[in-house]
Every structure is written in structure tokens, then in C-alpha cells.
Design an enzyme around this catalytic site. Structure first.
Site, mmCIF file in Angstrom:
data_model
loop_
_atom_site.group_PDB
_atom_site.id
_atom_site.type_symbol
_atom_site.label_atom_id
_atom_site.label_comp_id
_atom_site.label_asym_id
_atom_site.label_seq_id
_atom_site.Cartn_x
_atom_site.Cartn_y
_atom_site.Cartn_z
ATOM 1 N N SER A 167 0.924 -1.169 0.146
ATOM 2 C CA SER A 167 0.255 -0.042 -0.044
ATOM 3 C C SER A 167 0.827 1.241 0.065
ATOM 4 O O SER A 167 1.791 1.343 -0.771
ATOM 5 C CB SER A 167 -1.049 -0.043 1.300
ATOM 6 O OG SER A 167 -1.805 0.875 1.007
ATOM 7 N N ASP A 353 -8.909 -5.402 -5.336
ATOM 8 C CA ASP A 353 -8.742 -4.196 -4.631
ATOM 9 C C ASP A 353 -9.195 -3.049 -5.349
ATOM 10 O O ASP A 353 -8.794 -2.779 -6.587
ATOM 11 C CB ASP A 353 -7.080 -4.165 -4.577
ATOM 12 C CG ASP A 353 -6.654 -2.744 -3.739
ATOM 13 O OD1 ASP A 353 -7.494 -2.007 -3.313
ATOM 14 O OD2 ASP A 353 -5.310 -2.798 -3.446
ATOM 15 N N HIS A 410 -6.117 -6.164 -1.642
ATOM 16 C CA HIS A 410 -5.199 -5.283 -0.841
ATOM 17 C C HIS A 410 -4.032 -6.011 -0.408
ATOM 18 O O HIS A 410 -2.925 -5.553 -0.635
ATOM 19 C CB HIS A 410 -5.667 -4.281 -0.111
ATOM 20 C CG HIS A 410 -4.965 -3.000 0.074
ATOM 21 N ND1 HIS A 410 -4.749 -2.069 -0.862
ATOM 22 C CD2 HIS A 410 -4.067 -2.541 0.997
ATOM 23 C CE1 HIS A 410 -3.853 -1.186 -0.537
ATOM 24 N NE2 HIS A 410 -3.547 -1.252 0.560
#
Length: 435
Positions: A167, A353, A410
Site C-alpha cells: 500500500s 482491490d 489489497h
């Protein structure tokens, strides 16, 4: 990229470089599976102390130096890798302090860093020390950490080093690697950096946002009205970024995320197939209370961390301090690494995601200006087949590789363990290293 929660400021007691051997864990944290560990703090600048936690590999090798070292950086910005990445994703123990079957320590040496300072067990010892304001300062602190760490652990100077970031941690990893290469070239640090791993990494925010409206509409998550709401805000954020008004862009991005959640009736933007609703928190936030409890009790006691240092799941103050830098892309640094070094950029993205969507990752990859760009546009992706099952797709040119991962959001290491292990095997274990 995470939305923060309120953070309680720290008080501190430790100074300088220190570490403790974990062969003497208290009951419940003894080295499961023979895992040897060390941890401590490094002073990266006056009154700023960065926490690290090192696990030596349990691979069947004669010495740990026969396997690479992976540094893991968490996202947020403001999430500590010592808790989330370690106990929820890839460390040797899970939240119940039992052995994780699919830990990266089985094949690699693994170093978690609570970054930036102020996150997790990292702390400030004086109110005069300030939080980082941008990615460049984040990189400077991490390079400062590495100078001290590698001078104390010289055996890691020669073994292959990989910096992985998830991320927003991916954005930090790029800057860290970029600055580390500069210092290696100057001769101020000795390290054998081989690659940068970018997992659902927030590399170029605008490219993800440009896909939000169409992604939601095409999947039937919003109606035409919802699509138009998201699209209007997208136009606004694009204008702000083109003007390099990144504070405004960050404000608009927050509105876009809120609008996506509202118009989709509460999908989990980190994994759209997870069960959710408007009143539910994203899955990753469901670990907040239990993780805070674990880290501030058993872990703190086991690591002999001062009671005055409070570990928090996310530091919202860090997020706010980086407000003006959140929406800046780091693609120029990636281009420099690709054009001027043989360091491999390993990109992987889960197709479920929404926030850091695969379509956006494809866009910034296709827009890179580097020596392999022409070949990249011509190259066709190949299936990532494992045990007769297609777990995704892979495309590789020169020192750039991109894995599209099926059945993952994610957090690829959690959602598709099989694909993640294959990626690591291909990229970190099959290569020939000169030690």
C-alpha cells in the site's frame, strides 16, 4: 493506503542503538520452529528512534546468509509493520501466537521496521523532534537506519536485499531504495540491494482514482447517479494534481473515498468480495482492538519495551503530517531505478482491490518512461499457473515484472498465499546471486 484512527502520543526512555536477543522470549513467544530473532531501536536523527524486529530464516541452510534479507514496510501511512505485517500477514506467528504455516521466514530473513518514526514502537524522545512531512524525509530516516543497522550486522551487507512495501509502504519503499542506491554509489553505505517489491502499492494516486467510477459502474456497484458523483470529484482531483496543489488533491481524494463507500452501500474498498455494509469497517480495521491489546501487553513485555511507549494500530498524526505529499506520484524514482540500475522492480496487485486497483497499476506501468517501455507495450502477459490452476498473470521486461493476482485484494499475502509464495520463489529464490 489506509484511513487513520486517533493516535495517543508517546513518551520514551530508550536512546541510541540497542538490541536484545530473543532466544529468551517469555512463555508464549519462545522461538517457535527454531526462529531466532533480534530487535531494538536505532536513533535515525536527534530524538527520533526507529524500532526494528529481525527474524532469521528457518530455511534448511547451513547459514542464514544463504538466503536474502527482506525488509517489510507497512502502509497507512502510519501503520506499524511490527504488528500488522508481522502477526497478521507474513511473520512466524499469528495473532494467537501460534505458528503460521505460510510465513516468509521459512525461506527468507525478515526485517520489520516501524516506519515513519512515531509509528508502533518507534518514538520521539523530545517534543522538538518533528514527524516527517514528505516521502523524501521518510527515505532519509530509513537510510539513516540502514547505516547503523548494517554497521552492526555486517553479514547482511553482502547478502541480497529486497525492500517490500504494501500500500503506502510501497511508495516509501521506492524512495528508500532510490536514496539507498545514491548512498551506495557514494560509498557511504554497503548493501547488496537486488529488488523492490510493490504490493498493491499507492505509487501514482491519480491513476487509481481515474478508474473508480468506471470500475464501480461496470461491476454494478453503483448506478448512473453514483457514477456521475464519483466522476465529478475525479475531474476535480485531476485538476488539483495538474496544478500540483496536493493539499487540495488530498482533501478531494478523501471525499471520493467517502462517496465510493456511500454510493456502493459500503463495499470493502480493500477487497470488494468481502462481506460488508455501510456500518461495517473494512476487514483490516477489524484487527485494531485485538492487535492493540496484543502489542501493548504480551509483545511489549516480551520485548522489554518501556511501558511509556504505546503501540497503536495506526498513527493518524503521521497521516495528517503527510497531507501535502499523499497524492504525489513516485514514478520518476521508479524510472531512475529502471534506467540506471539492474535493481528489479517487482509489482503485484490483487484484482479485488478497489482503492489501489489493478487497472490503475497497469496505467502507471504503461506510462513509465524507461529503456524497456517499447518492449513493455508489445509484450503479452502470461498465465501464472500453479498446480494446474491459473492464479493470475505475469508480464516481464528487463528489470520490471508485474503480477496480476486473482482471488486477492489489497493484501495478496493474506488473500492468495499460493500466488504470493510463487512470486517470491520466482523472483527471490530462483535468481543466481554473487555473495
Amino acid at each position: 493506503m489506509y484511513k487513520g484512527i486517533a493516535f495517543v502520543p508517546l513518551c520514551v526512555l530508550f536512546y541510541g542503538f540497542s538490541y536484545w536477543n530473543t532466544n529468551v522470549f517469555v512463555e508464549g513467544l519462545k522461538g517457535v520452529g527454531g526462529t531466532e530473532q533480534e530487535w531494538g531501536h536505532v536513533t535515525v536523527r536527534p530524538h527520533a528512534h526507529m524500532f526494528w524486529w529481525l527474524y532469521y530464516t528457518t530455511a534448511n541452510v547451513s547459514h542464514f546468509t544463504e538466503r536474502p534479507l527482506i525488509i517489510w514496510l507497512q502502509g497507512g501511512p502510519g501503520m506499524p509493520s511490527s504488528g500488522y505485517g508481522n502477526f497478521i500477514e507474513i511473520g512466524p506467528l499469528n495473532m494467537n501466537l501460534t505458528e503460521r504455516e505460510h510465513t516468509w521466514v521459512k525461506n527468507f530473513n525478515l526485517l520489520f521496521i516501524d516506519n515513519p518514526v512515531g509509528v508502533g514502537f518507534s518514538y520521539f524522545s523530545d517534543s522538538s523532534a518533528r514527524m516527517v512531512q514528505n516521502n523524501k524525509e521518510i527515505g532519509e530516516d530509513l537510510v539513516s537506519f540502514m547505516k547503523t543497522f548494517l554497521s552492526n550486522y555486517k553479514e547482511f551487507q553482502k547478502i541480497p536485499l529486497y525492500i517490500f512495501g504494501e500500500s503506502y509502504g510501497g511508495k516509501m519503499a521506492v524512495e528508500f531504495a532510490y536514496q539507498l542506491v545514491e548512498e551506495i554509489n557514494k560509498g557511504t553505505i554497503f548493501a547488496n540491494i537486488k529488488g523492490v517489491g510493490l504490493g498493491d502499492a499507492y505509487i501514482s494516486p491519480i491513476h487509481y482514482i481515474l478508474n473508480y467510477a468506471s470500475f464501480a459502474l461496470n461491476l454494478g456497484l453503483v448506478d448512473k447517479k453514483g457514477y456521475e458523483e464519483i466522476e465529478e470529484l475525479t475531474k476535480q482531483v485531476k485538476i488539483a494534481i495538474n496544478k500540483e496543489d496536493f493539499d487540495t488533491a488530498s482533501d478531494i481524494e478523501a471525499k471520493i473515498t467517502d462517496t465510493v463507500v456511500r454510493t456502493t452501500q459500503g463495499i470493502d474498498v480493500y477487497n470488494i468480495v468481502l462481506k460488508s455494509n455501510l456500518s461495517a469497517l473494512p476487514r483490516f480495521l477489524s484487527y485494531q482492538d485485538s492487535c492493540n491489546l496484543l502489542m501493548n501487553t504480551k509483545i511489549k513485555e516480551s520485548l522489554n519495551i518501556s511501558k511509556d511507549i504505546e503501540w497503536n494500530f495506526i498513527n493518524d498524526d503521521i497521516y495528517c503530517a503527510l497531507q501535502g505529499d499523499l497524492m504525489r506520484p513516485v514514478t520518476p524514482a521508479i524510472e531512475t531505478i529502471l534506467n540506471e540500475t539492474d535493481i528489479k522492480i517487482i509489482v503485484y496487485n490483487g484484482v479485488f482491490d478497489f482503492l489501489v486497483n489493478t487497472a490503475g497499476t497497469v496505467m502507471w506501468l504503461d506510462n513509465l518512461k524507461w529503456k524497456g517501455s517499447s518492449e513493455w507495450h508489445e509484450k503479452a502477459k502470461q498465465p501464472l499457473e500453479i498446480n494446474m490452476v491459473n492464479e493470475g498473470y505475469v508480464k516481464e521486461v528487463g528489470n520490471l515484472v508485474f503480477y496480476t493476482v486473482l482471488r486477492a485484494g489489497h493484501s495478496v499475502p493474506v488473500d492468495n498465499v499460493v500466488a504470493m509464495e510463487e512470486i517470491l520463489k520466482r523472483e527471490l529464490l530462483d535468481a543466481k546471486y554473487v555473495l
